[in-house]
Every structure is written in C-alpha cells, then in structure tokens.
Design a protein around this motif. Structure first.
Motif, short mmCIF file in Angstrom:
data_model
loop_
_atom_site.label_atom_id
_atom_site.label_comp_id
_atom_site.label_asym_id
_atom_site.label_seq_id
_atom_site.Cartn_x
_atom_site.Cartn_y
_atom_site.Cartn_z
N ILE A 269 39.42 40.89 38.02
CA ILE A 269 39.88 40.23 39.26
C ILE A 269 41.35 40.56 39.51
CG2 ILE A 269 40.39 37.97 40.31
CD1 ILE A 269 37.87 36.91 38.82
N MET A 270 42.16 40.52 38.46
CA MET A 270 43.58 40.82 38.63
C MET A 270 43.80 42.30 38.95
SD MET A 270 44.87 38.00 38.74
CE MET A 270 46.54 38.61 39.03
N GLU A 271 42.98 43.15 38.35
CA GLU A 271 43.12 44.58 38.65
C GLU A 271 42.85 44.84 40.13
OE1 GLU A 271 40.75 47.18 36.06
OE2 GLU A 271 41.48 48.81 37.35
N ALA A 272 41.95 44.07 40.71
CA ALA A 272 41.62 44.26 42.13
C ALA A 272 42.80 43.92 43.03
CB ALA A 272 40.41 43.41 42.49
N HIS A 273 43.85 43.30 42.48
CA HIS A 273 45.06 43.02 43.26
C HIS A 273 46.01 44.23 43.30
CE1 HIS A 273 43.65 38.89 42.73
NE2 HIS A 273 44.51 38.51 43.64
N ASP A 274 45.60 45.32 42.64
CA ASP A 274 46.42 46.54 42.66
C ASP A 274 47.81 46.30 42.09
OD1 ASP A 274 45.34 48.89 43.31
OD2 ASP A 274 45.44 48.60 45.49
#
Ligand SMILES: Cc1ncc(C[n+]2csc(CCOP(=O)(O)OP(=O)(O)O)c2C)c(N)n1
Ligand code: SF4
Length: 305
Positions: free
Chosen positions: A167-172
């Motif tokens: 989920i955090m990775e999806a925040h770029d």
C-alpha cells in the motif's frame, strides 16, 4: 563496509530497565533503530506498546526526545514536527514516526497516506505485532487469517492481513523496506539508508510478540527466522521503484530453494490452534503467490555480467 555485531556502534540510546515484556521484539528493534539514527532524531509515537515501553514523563528509558501523540495521529504529528524544524531553521535531525499495526494499517492510515502523498520528509516505521497488543490483543488489519485474538476468540480471524508495504509503495515514495526483528543488522542498514533519503520513507518490521502469539518468551528470534524461511515475512527494499531482496530472503531466493511449509510456523504458536485445513491452504497459497511476485521483481538475483 557492512555493519556486523563487532563493528556495530556501542553507543546506546535505549537505557537499562524499560517496561517491555520479556523477549519483546519491539524493544530489540527500537534499540537498533536509535543506534542507526545516532540519537539525532525526534520520535513521535501514538498510543501503543511503544508508549508504555518508553515510560511516562518525567521518567523514560530512551534518551531521545519523544512526543506521545493520539492514536490516529503519528503521521500528522510527524508532519507538524517537520514543519516546526523547518520554521526554526534546524537541520540534521530526522523525524521518526513509529507506530504499531493498529496505529498504521487501521486508525493511522489516513494521516499516513496524506503525508506520503505530500512527500513529507520523515521516516515512518510500523512495528507489526499483528494485533492491538497494548490493550490485550484485539484483531487488527494485520492479524492473519485463522489467528485467535481477543476479538476473534473461538474461530480465529476470518480474513487475511493487509499488505501495508505494498500500500505504501503505491504512494510512489522513494523508499519502502520490510524488516524482521530477528535480523536487527538488516534493519539497522535499512534505517541508515532511509536516513540519507529525502521524502517519506516507510519501513515495516515483522515483530513477534510472545504473549499475543502464544509462544515461549525465549523463542522470539526463532519465530522471526522461521517467518523468513517460510516466506511469511519477505525481506526486501524498494528504492525509487527498484526491488531488491535482502538478508535471509535474498539467500533463499539465490539458492533457489523452496520455502518451508507454513504449517511448521503455525504449529509453533498457540494463536493458530483452531486454524482449519482450508485456512492453512489459503495461507500457503497467499505466501506462494507473493513469493512468486517478489522473485519476478527482484533485480539482485542475477550474477553481474
Ligand atoms: C482513539 C483511541 N482508541 C483506542 C485507544 C486505546 N488504545 C491504546 S493503545 C491501543 C492498541 C494499539 O495497537 P497497535 O497500534 O497495534 O500497537 P501495539 O499496542 O500492538 O504496540 C488502543 C486500542 C486510544 N488510545 N485511542
Ligand atoms: S505485548 Fe508484545 S509487543 Fe507489547 S511489549 Fe509485550 S511482547 Fe512487546
């Protein structure tokens, strides 16, 4: 040079005598995190085991400045600290928000997501003991399928956990890493790396908890290592979108060996005593699918050409 047990700094920011349970993985991780940041840090901590471990003003067992903040607000508080330091023109201090899985996956996710979207310049570390442990082990968004908790007391939880690192990775954001309390030097290296990067950096620590998971207090490291060997906890880092395995997971991937079966892990912990065959299979399939995805993404398994 890689950090090892011999050259790891002897300087301590965790003072003797904190209020952690015996064998607490969180206190072990926190000690190494503070070493990695060389004490040049302001920490903000929402209601959690970490608040309890640190002690209450004016008595504390860690010699770094710390804000105790309401449950939902770790990332909002960190955002304010970053702004305050900027207004004062103070440089050289890292702002660290450190929260449990309840304070991250559930109640704190909105503030965290907003701060990450704004690329706010702090490190956020979630230590994940897979439940609301400080208040007696209620189930969280990170409690695994089949695990007994205070709020899933008979059949165990009926849903699997959220993948907060994904989920955090999806925040770029520029840096996302997973860690495991049983591999403190891998955690230390990741915090060192995160310290040198600007923007929102996120580290997720797998954090075994003897009273909540129901295993003997002296088995914390054994459970942590087993979690890596079965692929429950995959150790990796993603720096500017580039995925690398690290530590035990890198060794397993490089050997090309099979993961050990999840059953070996489940039988070591009382919280899984009522898990069914179907749930065990579902967990195994979930582990296998994620491992396969990681193998497909890894950029550090091929020998250099
Ligand atoms: C708004 C609010 N709801 C509930 C609580 C009670 N509370 C304090 S700590 C805690 C559990 C925290 O769980 P987690 O974030 O997973 O950290 P852990 O206790 O496992 O370290 C709860 C429910 C609170 N302090 N504030
Ligand atoms: S309940 Fe678990 S995480 Fe909390 S202090 Fe005890 S061992 Fe550590």
């Amino acid at each position: 040079m890689k950090t090892n047990a011999v050259n790891l700094t002897k300087k301590e920011y965790a003072l003797p005598g904190n209020r952690a349970c015996p064998g607490c993985a969180l206190s072990l991780s926190y000690r190494h995190i503070l070493k990695a940041l060389e004490g040049q840090v302001i920490v903000t901590v929402p209601a959690s085991c970490l608040t309890v471990i640190q002690g209450m003003y004016p008595v504390t067992s860690f010699n770094v400045p710390c804000v105790n903040t309401p449950f939902a607000t770790a990332a909002a508080s960190a955002t304010g600290l970053v702004a305050g330091l900027k207004a004062l023109g103070k440089t050289g201090l890292t702002v660290l928000a450190m929260a449990g899985d309840g304070g991250t996956h559930d109640i704190g996710i909105q503030a965290l997501s907003g701060a990450a979207e704004r690329q706010t310049d702090f490190i956020y570390i979630c230590y994940d003991n897979e439940g609301y442990m400080n208040t007696g082990n209620q189930r969280s968004g990170s409690t695994p399928l089949g695990a007994i908790s205070g709020t899933t007391p008979i059949l165990g939880k009926q849903h699997n956990q959220k993948d907060i690192a994904a989920i955090m990775e999806a925040h770029d954001i520029p840096y996302v890493a997973t860690a495991n309390a049983a591999y403190p030097l891998d955690l230390y290296e990741k915090v060192r790396k995160a310290k040198a990067i600007k923007g929102t950096r996120f580290i997720h620590i797998f954090s075994p908890c003897s009273p909540g998971w129901r295993f003997p207090v002296n088995d914390t490291i054994k459970i942590g290592k087993l979690a890596a060997e079965i692929g429950w906890c995959v150790l990796y880092e993603v720096e500017n979108g580039v995925f690398r395995f690290t530590s035990a997971s890198e060794s397993i991937a490089r050997r090309g060996s099979n993961l050990r079966p999840v059953r070996e892990y489940l039988t070591e912990q009382g919280r899984f005593k009522s898990i069914t065959e179907e749930q065990t299979k579902e967990l195994q399939d979930w582990i296998n699918a994620r491992w396969e995805r990681c193998l497909n993404r890894a950029t550090n398994l091929e020998p250099p050409t």
